[in-house]
Design a protein around this motif. Structure first.
Motif, PDB file in Angstrom:
ATOM      1  N   LEU A   1     -32.533 114.402  87.916  1.00  0.00           N
ATOM      2  CA  LEU A   1     -33.236 115.534  87.300  1.00  0.00           C
ATOM      3  C   LEU A   1     -34.264 115.043  86.278  1.00  0.00           C
ATOM      4  CD1 LEU A   1     -30.246 117.997  86.817  1.00  0.00           C
ATOM      5  CD2 LEU A   1     -32.072 118.181  88.509  1.00  0.00           C
ATOM      6  N   LEU A   2     -33.917 113.996  85.546  1.00  0.00           N
ATOM      7  CA  LEU A   2     -34.880 113.458  84.571  1.00  0.00           C
ATOM      8  C   LEU A   2     -36.106 112.879  85.284  1.00  0.00           C
ATOM      9  CD1 LEU A   2     -32.511 111.810  81.926  1.00  0.00           C
ATOM     10  CD2 LEU A   2     -33.916 113.858  81.640  1.00  0.00           C
ATOM     11  N   ARG A   3     -35.889 112.321  86.476  1.00  0.00           N
ATOM     12  CA  ARG A   3     -37.054 111.849  87.255  1.00  0.00           C
ATOM     13  C   ARG A   3     -37.930 113.029  87.666  1.00  0.00           C
ATOM     14  NH1 ARG A   3     -33.357 107.974  89.299  1.00  0.00           N
ATOM     15  NH2 ARG A   3     -32.787 109.281  91.089  1.00  0.00           N
ATOM     16  N   GLU A   4     -37.278 114.165  88.016  1.00  0.00           N
ATOM     17  CA  GLU A   4     -38.042 115.378  88.340  1.00  0.00           C
ATOM     18  C   GLU A   4     -38.833 115.849  87.119  1.00  0.00           C
ATOM     19  OE1 GLU A   4     -38.380 117.342  91.340  1.00  0.00           O
ATOM     20  OE2 GLU A   4     -37.861 115.320  91.971  1.00  0.00           O
ATOM     21  N   VAL A   5     -38.201 115.742  85.924  1.00  0.00           N
ATOM     22  CA  VAL A   5     -38.894 116.128  84.684  1.00  0.00           C
ATOM     23  C   VAL A   5     -40.104 115.241  84.485  1.00  0.00           C
ATOM     24  CG1 VAL A   5     -38.686 116.249  82.168  1.00  0.00           C
ATOM     25  CG2 VAL A   5     -36.819 117.079  83.609  1.00  0.00           C
ATOM     26  N   ALA A   6     -39.935 113.945  84.756  1.00  0.00           N
ATOM     27  CA  ALA A   6     -41.068 113.011  84.606  1.00  0.00           C
ATOM     28  C   ALA A   6     -42.195 113.385  85.566  1.00  0.00           C
ATOM     29  CB  ALA A   6     -40.582 111.588  84.866  1.00  0.00           C
TER      30      ALA A   6
ATOM     31  N   LYS B   1     -36.629 126.037  86.233  1.00  0.00           N
ATOM     32  CA  LYS B   1     -35.706 126.444  85.166  1.00  0.00           C
ATOM     33  C   LYS B   1     -34.299 125.888  85.423  1.00  0.00           C
ATOM     34  CE  LYS B   1     -34.059 130.573  82.737  1.00  0.00           C
ATOM     35  NZ  LYS B   1     -34.058 132.048  82.729  1.00  0.00           N
ATOM     36  N   LYS B   2     -33.911 125.860  86.701  1.00  0.00           N
ATOM     37  CA  LYS B   2     -32.566 125.363  87.034  1.00  0.00           C
ATOM     38  C   LYS B   2     -32.428 123.885  86.670  1.00  0.00           C
ATOM     39  CE  LYS B   2     -29.204 125.045  90.784  1.00  0.00           C
ATOM     40  NZ  LYS B   2     -28.952 125.193  92.231  1.00  0.00           N
ATOM     41  N   ILE B   3     -33.509 123.144  86.825  1.00  0.00           N
ATOM     42  CA  ILE B   3     -33.473 121.724  86.449  1.00  0.00           C
ATOM     43  C   ILE B   3     -33.100 121.586  84.976  1.00  0.00           C
ATOM     44  CG2 ILE B   3     -34.932 119.673  86.073  1.00  0.00           C
ATOM     45  CD1 ILE B   3     -36.540 120.542  88.564  1.00  0.00           C
ATOM     46  N   PHE B   4     -33.749 122.358  84.140  1.00  0.00           N
ATOM     47  CA  PHE B   4     -33.513 122.228  82.694  1.00  0.00           C
ATOM     48  C   PHE B   4     -32.173 122.852  82.280  1.00  0.00           C
ATOM     49  CE2 PHE B   4     -38.081 121.732  83.192  1.00  0.00           C
ATOM     50  CZ  PHE B   4     -38.299 120.580  82.439  1.00  0.00           C
ATOM     51  N   THR B   5     -31.745 123.886  83.019  1.00  0.00           N
ATOM     52  CA  THR B   5     -30.417 124.452  82.740  1.00  0.00           C
ATOM     53  C   THR B   5     -29.332 123.419  82.996  1.00  0.00           C
ATOM     54  OG1 THR B   5     -31.235 126.608  83.460  1.00  0.00           O
ATOM     55  CG2 THR B   5     -28.844 126.356  83.289  1.00  0.00           C
ATOM     56  N   GLN B   6     -29.466 122.722  84.121  1.00  0.00           N
ATOM     57  CA  GLN B   6     -28.469 121.687  84.432  1.00  0.00           C
ATOM     58  C   GLN B   6     -28.521 120.563  83.409  1.00  0.00           C
ATOM     59  OE1 GLN B   6     -28.028 120.380  88.569  1.00  0.00           O
ATOM     60  NE2 GLN B   6     -29.200 122.156  89.224  1.00  0.00           N
ATOM     61  N   LEU B   7     -29.707 120.176  83.020  1.00  0.00           N
ATOM     62  CA  LEU B   7     -29.822 119.091  82.029  1.00  0.00           C
ATOM     63  C   LEU B   7     -29.182 119.496  80.704  1.00  0.00           C
ATOM     64  CD1 LEU B   7     -33.414 117.736  82.754  1.00  0.00           C
ATOM     65  CD2 LEU B   7     -31.255 116.495  83.016  1.00  0.00           C
ATOM     66  N   GLU B   8     -29.300 120.768  80.346  1.00  0.00           N
ATOM     67  CA  GLU B   8     -28.668 121.245  79.115  1.00  0.00           C
ATOM     68  C   GLU B   8     -27.148 121.138  79.230  1.00  0.00           C
ATOM     69  OE1 GLU B   8     -28.316 122.366  75.338  1.00  0.00           O
ATOM     70  OE2 GLU B   8     -30.202 121.897  76.354  1.00  0.00           O
ATOM     71  N   GLU B   9     -26.614 121.462  80.449  1.00  0.00           N
ATOM     72  CA  GLU B   9     -25.170 121.322  80.669  1.00  0.00           C
ATOM     73  C   GLU B   9     -24.752 119.849  80.616  1.00  0.00           C
ATOM     74  OE1 GLU B   9     -23.900 123.188  84.271  1.00  0.00           O
ATOM     75  OE2 GLU B   9     -24.751 125.140  83.755  1.00  0.00           O
ATOM     76  N   PHE B  10     -25.626 118.979  81.094  1.00  0.00           N
ATOM     77  CA  PHE B  10     -25.274 117.559  81.152  1.00  0.00           C
ATOM     78  C   PHE B  10     -25.487 116.843  79.817  1.00  0.00           C
ATOM     79  CE2 PHE B  10     -26.554 117.517  85.947  1.00  0.00           C
ATOM     80  CZ  PHE B  10     -25.430 118.268  86.239  1.00  0.00           C
TER      81      PHE B  10
END
Length: 1447
Positions: free
Chosen positions: A912-917, A1006-1015
């Motif tokens: 997910l962080l790669r997707e953020v990048a 949004k789902k990417i960042f929601t999951q990152l918040e959970e992680f």
């Protein structure tokens, strides 16, 4: 019949014996089910049978062999009860009926069905039984016969769920029975509960209005139990404490009477009024002071039963309200009793002044009470008792008729301080010792026949309190474990061969894998007791052994893990070196076994004497073969042993151990489960209010059904449960469906449904009225189709969808599972239980995303099947977690264990962080925002959200301004990021469609960042253990484990703060009662309440129950009853799935009679595989009669190790024939009902087929019990027995056996034995309607499209050349097929087909064989061929083969 002494194992009569007996000849004239022209009823025949057959044995109760014959021939069903009338009723008639009912209970088969069919005479029959029980010798009944009546009455009192029985029994145990109390005691009891006086007055009024006949009947019912007690006390008093031999008939009568009293005390409906009557009769005091307990041998079981009765008479419960009493309330009651006695002493008995003025704690011990009251005269003691309403008043000039010993014991036992039950439990050692392990009254041998009484608790329908519920399960679980431990110890010590050496020491002549001799044993720590306890907090010891054994065994010993349980054993053999051991002789005396103590491994010590801790680091390598283990001993046991040594001067067992024994890890979890139950009893068990009464077996059994729950949910989203609107309408046949969307093209799933809610809290109405109203007004469903929001432009964004068209009953089960409350789903074989379970889980996940669901199953296999189907649905895998061992068996590369999920989360986080990048790069934002979840969160808030809000402000329509279609795409800020999605992302057709696509794209981001918040927590928690705990407690939404794992790990889960809202149990009918209950309590209550909202149990009580190895616990204690089965017996509403899709309709008919309405799904009639016949076989199912082979039918080389060589050979021959026709081996399974036969069939296959690639091995060769939950296309079944029906009489085993096949079932059995068995008639009537010889069609071949060429090549080679050339010099392979079943007149076509079957299995030849083989040629061939040995012996798979049931 020859008279024999009592034996432990009762051999059943053979068919030849049965046919030779007088009884069977009578049966064939009067009542046998297969006889058409029966003679009319003759009372003299019945009386002769009873006198000459049933009573002639010297056994404990009756001639079991004879009763089995009557039971087998349907004597009760077809002769006794159908002809019973008051006119023909006599002692022999009543006794005959009672004997056979008792036999049915002994065999665990339904006993009351026959009476339900003709209930009108049952009240008179029961009244006669009551009169006979009281009359006893006056009715010319022996004590043996009176004991039979007692047992019958006990069965009646334990069958309160049967309306017919309850109507008769409840008159004997209701409030009017208090007429038997002393008048003073009656008034005293009525004053305690004010409303009772009102009821009592009403009872008196009604009694006065009765006519003479009714009042006499009422008197008989009220006084029955009281008179029965008085009669018992007369029998008991006739047994002297010592001297000449006591009549064992008297002893057995007394034991059965105590059993009856215990059962009456252990059920709230019977105990409520009876406990006071029992107390008023001073029953326990009389028993305690009688002569029988003083007889060490004859009175041993009586003493144990008396202890159980004492426990229940003083149980911590309010008899009237049924509420459990707390420790404080029990203490208050005790203080009230002592102070009332002190007040009486102060006011009326000056000689007790010292007692009256002392504080309670100084005078409430037995010693103190005897000191104060022992000096009083009998008359004074009597006056004290009468003042307390315990005895009738004594006149001024009268002398008491009671012994001083009795009067003293009456007062002392009533007022002494008792240790609380929980204290008793906490002081109890968890490991069994030699005294318990070999006490056959509480841990019977495997040969328990069901005749005798045992000192064991019973699991029936109802329990007094949760404490009672847990305690009974605790004791039974402990004793069942003890039985298995005894088997292990006997096996291991026998292998070690301990003998006495020349110098008096011990020498071991053998060895055992699971045991080693101890070189040294020393106690290294005895910790101080905790506050308030008198046993050490911890006791540790070091055990040193020499591991001069094979490397594999050495590594097993070195691999002992923390908390593994071992046993320390002391043997002092008296037999000289080289003596052969006789397994038939008592084990203890032969082996010289003196002590057994349990211990728990802490770890192995390293060279420096430190415990080697478990962890990822490799263990240090130790030199030499000597190893020392640090173990924890049981502190309670140690304290008891040391106290005994100091006070009585006995030997210290801890200085004598010479063997340490380990056990297999899977069988060795008993201590953890017992500790879990004990911890539950020490904490306040908070069961949800809506479940409490149902678990105890009281109140309205339907009270927890969703329709009666106050928090019903009116609108539910069924997600993807329905495939179309038509499917939805068909799923609710009793409802009108109103769709909010009128456009048919938009009436597509998913659907939300609003249900009419029934008025739960309204006043009670007549059920018929309520049903009528609900049919008229409350049967409209409001259906709202809704669109799942767009999740993004990628194909994997599309939700997975259910493809199963659920039936209406499956939909009802899903609906019930989504609503709060208790849902019970009965799933017959092949009805899609697992699919329903998975859909319920999915719907709960989507409807209540904040809730957590716990999945519990009996086996890892079932859990894995469930998980594999869950993964196919629309559930985010980050929310799935699988606890315990077994996740490695999942047929997937993904790891759902705790650490597997942690690794998944960490890998997903990086992804997910790669997707953020990538998103950052697409937006040209500088900096490193994809470094952590926290920086990604800031990036989302300040860069992504701002762009999205700006975009929405531009494209959102405003007043006075139109938005162009192309604006939605042109203004979109994330084009570059979605460049790798299928193009074009925006279709440009309509504005609404493009905006929907844009919102879907943003949801993806949004789902990417929601999951990152959970992680994010996984970045803060550094250790794998902390991360896995966080995952369990916070992240996972669906957590799965086996019931055993839940029982083992409850303490750890509660400590972690584990929470869940819903429980779904699969295979619920196969889970032990206690292992079903523990998962309800894996979390701490919130504000004193459980947060559990739903409990869904899915199972089938018509299939096999939990496995209990010991027959006594299974039959006598009913330990095999699951909580699921008990709820069904109580009448808890169930959803019965009613359409199967596994088997042909004809095969389904073999077991669908056992279910309410089991039909077939359409594909069972339509699909080609179900419509096509089985190639080469005339019938899709057939029962093949197998007579004796070489004069032998079943054989029994070891107890319960049943084999039948004829059936084994025939079954394997059929397998070989099917393989020759091209049937794939993996589609054929061979099943049998006994372990012995399983091993024999495997031996035959190894000899006949294993080395030949044309045959190979079938998919499975196993027992029916082991194959439960599995299926195959073709099943070959061997029923083995030829002398007695055996445990196939359990209809549940029959249902499992009949329901394993999809396309073909071929059963080998002795038809004459099984067809008469009453319980099996629905199946065997169908089976015997077809020919009893195997009908084959050798020219038909089994072909599959994929393998047709290969198959035809092999078949052409083998099948066309099937005549054995007698001059052939070398035989590559041979098969001996048994001759067809010997019958006087066999049909010519059947004989021809039989010979064809033989030919098919013979060696290839160059010449074409004719189709018929003469019988002479068959016999000639048989003589040439080698024969199988009688008993091939056990192979490596036969560890569990000693028991009748499969483990």
């Amino acid at each position: 019949m020859e008279k024999e002494p009592p034996v432990k194992k009762t051999s059943a009569p053979s068919v030849s014996q049965i046919n030779a007996e007088f009884v069977t000849q009578l049966a064939n004239k009067y009542w046998a089910p297969h006889v058409k022209n029966k003679l009319p009823f003759d009372a003299k025949v019945m009386e002769d049978i009873y006198q000459s057959e049933i009573l002639k044995s010297k056994y404990v109760l009756i001639c079991l062999t004879c009763v089995t014959v009557f039971y087998f021939s349907q004597y009760l069903e077809n002769y006794l009860w159908v002809n019973y009338t008051p006119e023909v009723s006599n002692n022999a008639y009543l006794m005959s009926i009672c004997c056979i009912v008792n036999e049915k209970f002994r065999e665990n088969v339904p006993a009351w069905e026959v009476f339900k069919k003709k209930p009108q005479h049952f009240p008179y029959f029961f009244k006669c039984v009551m009169e006979m029980s009281l009359a006893g010798a006056k009715s010319n009944l022996s004590l043996k016969e009176q004991t039979i009546l007692l047992l019958f009455l006990d069965h009646c009192f334990n069958s309160l769920e049967v309306d017919l029985i309850r109507e008769q029994v409840q008159q004997l145990i209701s409030l009017p029975m208090w007429i038997c109390l002393l008048p003073a005691r009656l008034q005293h009891e009525l004053k305690k509960v004010p409303k009772l006086q009102k009821f009592w007055n009403l009872i008196k009024k009604n009694y006065e209005k009765m006519d003479k006949k009714d009042s006499e009947q009422a008197d008989r019912e009220r006084t029955f139990l009281s008179l029965l007690i008085k009669k018992f006390l007369v029998v008991l008093s006739s047994i002297l404490p010592s001297g000449s031999d006591v009549s064992m008939e008297k002893v057995h009568y007394c034991e059965r009477f105590l059993e009856l009293m215990i059962d009456l005390e252990a059920l709230l409906p019977t105990r409520r009024w009876f406990n006071t009557v029992l107390d008023d009769s001073h029953f326990v005091v009389y028993c305690h002071l009688s002569g029988l307990p003083l007889r060490e041998k004859e009175g041993h079981l009586f003493c144990q039963l008396l202890d159980m009765l004492k426990f229940y008479t003083g149980f911590e419960i309010n008899d009237q309200t049924g509420n459990a009493l707390t420790e404080n309330e029990m203490t208050t009651l005790h203080y009230d009793r002592i102070t009332s006695l002190q007040r009486a002493a102060f006011a009326h008995f000056p000689e007790l002044q010292d007692f009256a003025l002392s504080n309670v704690a100084a005078v409430d011990t037995r010693e103190s009470l005897i000191k104060h009251f022992g000096l009083l005269s009998p008359n004074t003691l009597h006056k004290v008792g009468s003042y307390l309403c315990l005895l009738p008043e004594l006149g001024d000039q009268e002398d008491t008729t009671y012994d001083k010993e009795f009067l003293l014991e009456l007062l002392v036992s009533r007022h002494e301080r008792r240790i609380s039950q929980i204290e008793q439990l906490n002081q109890m050692p968890l490991y069994p010792t030699e005294k318990i392990i070999w006490d056959e009254n509480i841990v019977p041998t495997e040969y328990y026949s069901g005749e005798g009484c045992l000192a064991l608790p019973k699991l029936n329908l109802q329990f007094l309190t949760l404490h009672d519920y847990l305690l009974r399960n605790f004791n039974l679980f402990r004793l069942e474990s003890t039985y298995e431990i005894r088997q292990d110890i006997e096996d291991v010590v026998s292998r070690m061969k301990p003998w006495q050496s020349e110098y008096g020491g011990v020498v071991f002549g053998g060895w055992a894998r699971m045991a080693q001799t101890i070189l040294s044993f020393s106690i290294v720590e005895v910790a101080k007791p905790n506050i308030g306890e008198n046993w050490p907090a911890r006791v540790r010891a070091d055990v040193t052994i020499n591991l001069n054994v094979r490397d594999q065994i050495k590594s097993e010993w070195e691999g002992l893990r923390k908390h593994d349980v071992c046993f320390l054993i002391t043997v002092r053999p008296t037999l000289p070196y080289g003596t052969r051991f006789d397994r038939r002789q008592p084990f203890l005396e032969q082996m010289g076994l003196v002590y057994v103590r349990g211990c728990e491994v802490q770890g192995m010590l390293d060279d420096k004497g430190r415990v080697i801790e478990e962890g990822p680091e490799p263990k240090p390598k130790l030199r030499g073969d000597t190893r020392t283990f640090r173990v924890w001993l049981d502190p309670n046991q140690y304290q008891q042993d040391m106290t005994n040594t100091i006070q009585n001067g006995t030997e210290d067992p801890y200085e004598t151990f010479n063997i340490i024994m380990r056990r297999k890890p899977k069988e060795n979890n008993f201590k953890a489960v017992l500790e879990t139950i004990r911890n539950l009893m020490n904490t306040e068990c908070v069961v949800p209010d809506w479940l409490h009464d149902i678990i105890l077996g009281y109140g309205d059994p339907g009270s927890a059904h969703y329709s009666k729950m106050p928090n019903q949910i009116s609108t539910l989203d069924f997600n993807d449960s329905f495939l179309s609107i038509d499917h939805l309408k068909a799923s609710f046949p009793g409802y009108k469906v109103k769709v909010t969307e009128e456009n048919p093209s938009l009436q597509i799933p998913p659907f939300r449904i609003k249900f009419p809610l029934k008025n739960v809290k309204g006043k009670k109405r007549n059920a018929d009225e309520e049903d009528g109203e609900s049919r008229e007004g409350d049967n409209t469903l409001v259906v709202e189709p809704h669109v799942i929001p767009n999740r993004g432009p990628y194909p994997y964004n599309q939700p997975k969808r259910n493809t199963i068209e659920f039936t209406p009953t499956q939909i009802e089960a899903i609906r019930a599972g989504m609503q709060p409350g208790l849902t019970m789903v009965v799933g017959p074989p092949g009805t899609g239980k697992t699919d329903v379970a998975v859909q319920i889980i999915s719907n709960l996940y989507h409807n209540f995303p904040e809730q957590r669901t716990l999945i519990v199953t009996h086996s890892n296999q079932a859990l894995n099947q469930l998980f594999e189907k869950i993964m196919a649905l629309d559930i985010d895998e980050r929310h799935l977690l699988r606890l315990g061992h077994g996740e490695e068996e999942l047929e997937t590369e993904k790891d759902f264990s705790r650490y597997g999920r942690v690794n998944y989360v960490l890998a997903r986080r990086l992804e997910l962080l790669r997707e953020v990048a990538r998103l950052q790069e697409s937006l040209d934002v500088p900096g490193d925002v994809s470094y952590t979840c926290e920086t990604a969160g800031h990036f989302y808030l300040y860069q992504v959200m701002s762009r999205w809000e700006e975009y929405m402000s531009k494209v959102k329509p405003k007043h006075g301004r139109n938005v162009q279609v192309e604006d939605a795409a042109a203004q979109f800020p994330f084009h570059k990021y979605f460049s790798n999605a299928p193009q074009p992302v925006f279709k440009g057709r309509t504005y609404e469609e493009d905006i929907d696509i844009a919102e879907g794209c943003f949801r993806h981001i949004k789902k990417i960042f929601t999951q990152l918040e959970e992680f994010r927590a996984f970045e803060l928690l550094r250790s794998g253990l902390d991360r896995s705990k966080y995952l369990l407690v916070k992240e996972a939404k669906i957590i799965a484990m086996t019931c055993t794992h839940a029982a083992l790990k409850r303490h750890d889960l509660v400590e972690l703060g584990f929470k869940y809202d819903n429980i779904l149990m699969e295979e619920a009918a196969q889970i032990l009662e206690i292992e079903t209950f523990i998962p309800l309590l894996l979390q701490n209550p919130e504000d004193g309440f459980s947060r559990l909202k739903r409990w869904i149990m899915i199972g089938d009580h018509h299939q096999l129950p939990p496995v209990i190895k010991n027959m006594a616990f299974q039959k006598y204690s009913n330990m095999e009853q699951s909580l699921f089965t008990r709820c069904v017996r109580l009448g808890v509403p169930t959803v019965d799935l009613d359409a199967q899709g596994r088997a042909r309709a004809s095969l389904c008919n073999l077991y669908n009679w056992r279910y309410k309405r089991l039909g077939n799904l359409p594909h069972v009639q339509l699909q080609p595989e179900f419509r096509a016949p089985n190639p080469g076989l005339t019938f899709d199912f057939q029962l093949i009669n197998v007579e004796d082979f070489n004069g032998v039918g079943e054989s029994e080389p070891n107890p319960y190790f049943y084999q039948n060589l004829a059936e084994a050979e025939y079954a394997v021959a059929l397998f070989m024939y099917m393989r020759l026709l091209g049937y794939p081996a993996e589609k054929i399974s061979i099943l049998t009902t006994y372990n012995g036969q399983k091993h024999l069939i495997r031996d035959v296959i190894n000899q006949r087929c294993a080395s030949n690639p044309y045959f190979g091995h079938p998919s499975k060769v196993t027992t029916v019990d082991r194959f439960q939950g599995q299926q195959n296309d073709y099943i070959i079944l061997s029923l083995v027995r030829t002398k007695a029906v055996g445990h196939l009489r359990d209809v549940r085993r029959l249902v499992v056996a009949m329901s394993r096949a999809r396309l073909g079932l071929y059963i080998f059995a002795r038809v004459s034995l099984f067809q008469n068995c009453f319980e099996l008639t629905p199946v065997f009537n169908q089976l015997t309607a077809r020919p009893l010889q195997l009908h084959i069609r050798p020219h038909e071949y089994y072909t599959l499209d994929l393998v047709s060429q290969k198959a035809s090549r092999i078949h052409g080679l083998l099948v066309s050349r099937r005549r054995l050339n007698s001059s052939a010099s070398g035989h590559l392979w041979q098969v001996q097929l048994l001759p067809p079943p010997s019958q006087e007149q066999a049909a010519a076509d059947a004989e021809s087909e039989q010979s064809q079957l033989e030919q098919m299995a013979e060696e290839p030849s160059t010449e074409q064989a004719p189709q018929d083989t003469p019988m002479e040629q068959q016999e000639e061939n048989q003589e040439e061929r080698p024969r199988m040995p009688e008993h091939p012996g056990r192979d490596s798979d036969s560890e569990d083969s000693g028991a009748e049931e499969d483990a």
